[in-house]
Write an enzyme that holds these catalytic residues in place. Sequence first.
Site, PDB file in Angstrom:
ATOM      1  N   ASP A   1      32.773  68.865  -6.823  1.00  0.00           N
ATOM      2  CA  ASP A   1      33.188  68.711  -5.435  1.00  0.00           C
ATOM      3  C   ASP A   1      34.484  69.470  -5.154  1.00  0.00           C
ATOM      4  OD1 ASP A   1      31.034  67.000  -4.951  1.00  0.00           O
ATOM      5  OD2 ASP A   1      32.173  65.259  -5.633  1.00  0.00           O
ATOM      6  N   LYS A   2      34.714  69.731  -3.883  1.00  0.00           N
ATOM      7  CA  LYS A   2      35.901  70.472  -3.432  1.00  0.00           C
ATOM      8  C   LYS A   2      37.184  69.896  -4.020  1.00  0.00           C
ATOM      9  CE  LYS A   2      38.674  71.258   0.727  1.00  0.00           C
ATOM     10  NZ  LYS A   2      38.815  70.963   2.167  1.00  0.00           N
TER      11      LYS A   2
END
Length: 304
Positions: free
Chosen positions: A138-139
């Site tokens: 994820d970011k």
Amino acid sequence: MDVVQFHIDEEYDNERIDKVIAALNEDWSRSKVQQWIKDQLVTVNDQHVKANYKCSAGDIVVVRLPEPEPLYVEPENIPLDIYYEDADVLVVNKPRGMVVHPAPGHMRGTLVNALLAHCHDLSGINGVLRPGIVHRIDKDTSGLLMVAKNDMAHQALVDQLVKKTVTRKYKAIVHGVIPHDYGTIDAPIGRDKRDRKKMTVTEENGKEAVTHFRVLERFRQYTFIECQLETGRTHQIRVHMKYIGYPLAGDPQYGPRKTLPINGQALHAGVLGFNHPRTGEYLEFEAPLPPEFERLLQLLRKGD
């Protein structure tokens, strides 16, 4: 133009049509579906409807998908923290806050933009938006990713993921004090039908998901843990830890609002190991915790 047709069953009775259609495919955002409805690409029982139309069991829905717009991903000279590279594979330490691959409306500043500027021989298996990307994080999760530089390497690495032979260990800080030193969470994960941006533990549309964890350090209100993935579902650690009552600190989707001073979940992909796709040699890499994660630990050790 591709056409998707389906019947509304009782599960979606009285739900908004835009919400129902968006739930069919994780790549269909609700705003995108609403635009399709405005463009009269959606009919219910052969009639055009508005986005707030409430479905009835037995409705026949037809979605005429617009032709995809051609996309070009621009190489960008963004510094990369590379741990290993040869003609077949690259291992990179992704910083917190960087998106892995572009998406319509977010085409710059991603890991893929940086990779395209660094090397010109990435695998094309995942298409123009995800060249070389075998798996992702994820970011707001930092840490190690393996990238395939040709299709042979890509397939070999994917096979290892499927066979669960890739080593993936994460460090995390969670809310609550976990009393036992070790644990395994074996609970299927699928998309949350009430919020398509979230995943949840569910039997209905869930896929096998297994996370092993061990406690590294306990604090007054938090626990520092290491998680090892056996499978790799979207948001797996975040969903599993919430499921057993210990959500990740800082997690904006699955955690409580009152949390530690960190922008996004306290999660770091610290260890990555796999067999080299050409030689078969086992390679393992470890990336230290990023500074903001270390600062949180120091804060907790002083008394949370």
